[in-house]
Design a protein around this motif. Sequence first.
Motif, short mmCIF file in Angstrom:
data_model
loop_
_atom_site.label_atom_id
_atom_site.label_comp_id
_atom_site.label_asym_id
_atom_site.label_seq_id
_atom_site.Cartn_x
_atom_site.Cartn_y
_atom_site.Cartn_z
N TRP A 54 -2.72 -3.72 5.44
CA TRP A 54 -2.18 -3.30 4.13
C TRP A 54 -3.04 -3.84 2.98
CZ3 TRP A 54 0.31 -6.20 0.20
CH2 TRP A 54 1.00 -5.44 -0.76
N GLU A 57 -6.46 -1.97 2.98
CA GLU A 57 -6.28 -0.59 2.50
C GLU A 57 -5.97 -0.58 1.00
OE1 GLU A 57 -6.25 3.49 2.45
OE2 GLU A 57 -6.97 2.16 4.03
N GLY A 58 -5.18 -1.53 0.55
CA GLY A 58 -4.83 -1.59 -0.87
C GLY A 58 -6.03 -1.84 -1.75
N GLU A 62 -7.18 3.74 0.07
CA GLU A 62 -6.43 4.67 -0.77
C GLU A 62 -5.48 3.99 -1.75
OE1 GLU A 62 -6.90 8.05 -0.81
OE2 GLU A 62 -8.59 7.56 0.48
N TRP A 64 -2.18 0.90 -2.39
CA TRP A 64 -1.07 0.16 -1.80
C TRP A 64 0.02 1.10 -1.30
CZ3 TRP A 64 -2.65 -4.61 -1.27
CH2 TRP A 64 -3.53 -5.14 -2.20
N ASP A 65 0.34 1.02 -0.03
CA ASP A 65 1.45 1.77 0.54
C ASP A 65 2.71 0.93 0.32
OD1 ASP A 65 3.43 2.97 2.07
OD2 ASP A 65 2.21 3.11 3.88
N ASP A 67 5.86 1.56 0.91
CA ASP A 67 7.02 1.87 1.74
C ASP A 67 7.32 0.68 2.66
OD1 ASP A 67 9.04 2.90 3.29
OD2 ASP A 67 7.98 4.75 3.81
N HIS A 71 7.16 -0.28 6.82
CA HIS A 71 6.34 -1.36 7.37
C HIS A 71 7.20 -2.29 8.22
CE1 HIS A 71 2.99 -0.15 4.92
NE2 HIS A 71 3.61 -0.42 3.78
N ASP A 113 -5.96 0.41 -7.66
CA ASP A 113 -4.51 0.60 -7.72
C ASP A 113 -3.89 -0.72 -8.17
OD1 ASP A 113 -1.78 0.89 -7.28
OD2 ASP A 113 -2.00 1.78 -5.30
#
Length: 156
Positions: A54, A57-58, A62, A64-65, A67, A71, A113
């Motif tokens: 996470w 990726e953040g 793309e 920060w997810d 959700d 998780h 982001d």
Amino acid sequence: MSAAPGLVAQLDSSLKHLKGTMSALDESDSGFAPGEGMFTVAAQVSHVAGTVDWFIEGAFGEGWDMDFEAHEAHARAVSSLAEAIAHLDRAYAAAIATIGSKSDEELFAPIADQAIMGGAPRAAVVSGIVDHTAHHRGSLAVYIRLLGRVPAMPYA
């Protein structure tokens, strides 16, 4: 001198210390949780692995997810410590490869982001990973003691 080798060393050390603590656990401990609703051993390790992914990726992907329910559900679905450790190894290897491949310009560019870490330099996720992993290393040490064992000294 590039910052990447020092950041990679921090990640290596974080994983080494976690695995040192976890050396007191085995597959038969996978489903242990100290109380109702708490993460099991396997879920704790899966959560750490997912959080490493996470952070990377953040900062470098793309974004920060957010959700967090998904998780958590993913972590709780893992019932095998071996499976969780395999994910942990993959997550750290990917983080090390990502960080190790970046120039200082890329590492110190702001996270695009800004939902998490407010646009801090991308390299700041290493501190987040290390701190979060240390938190769960401590939790797992408590679990190990509740199982009637003594966790290994992680810094030895």
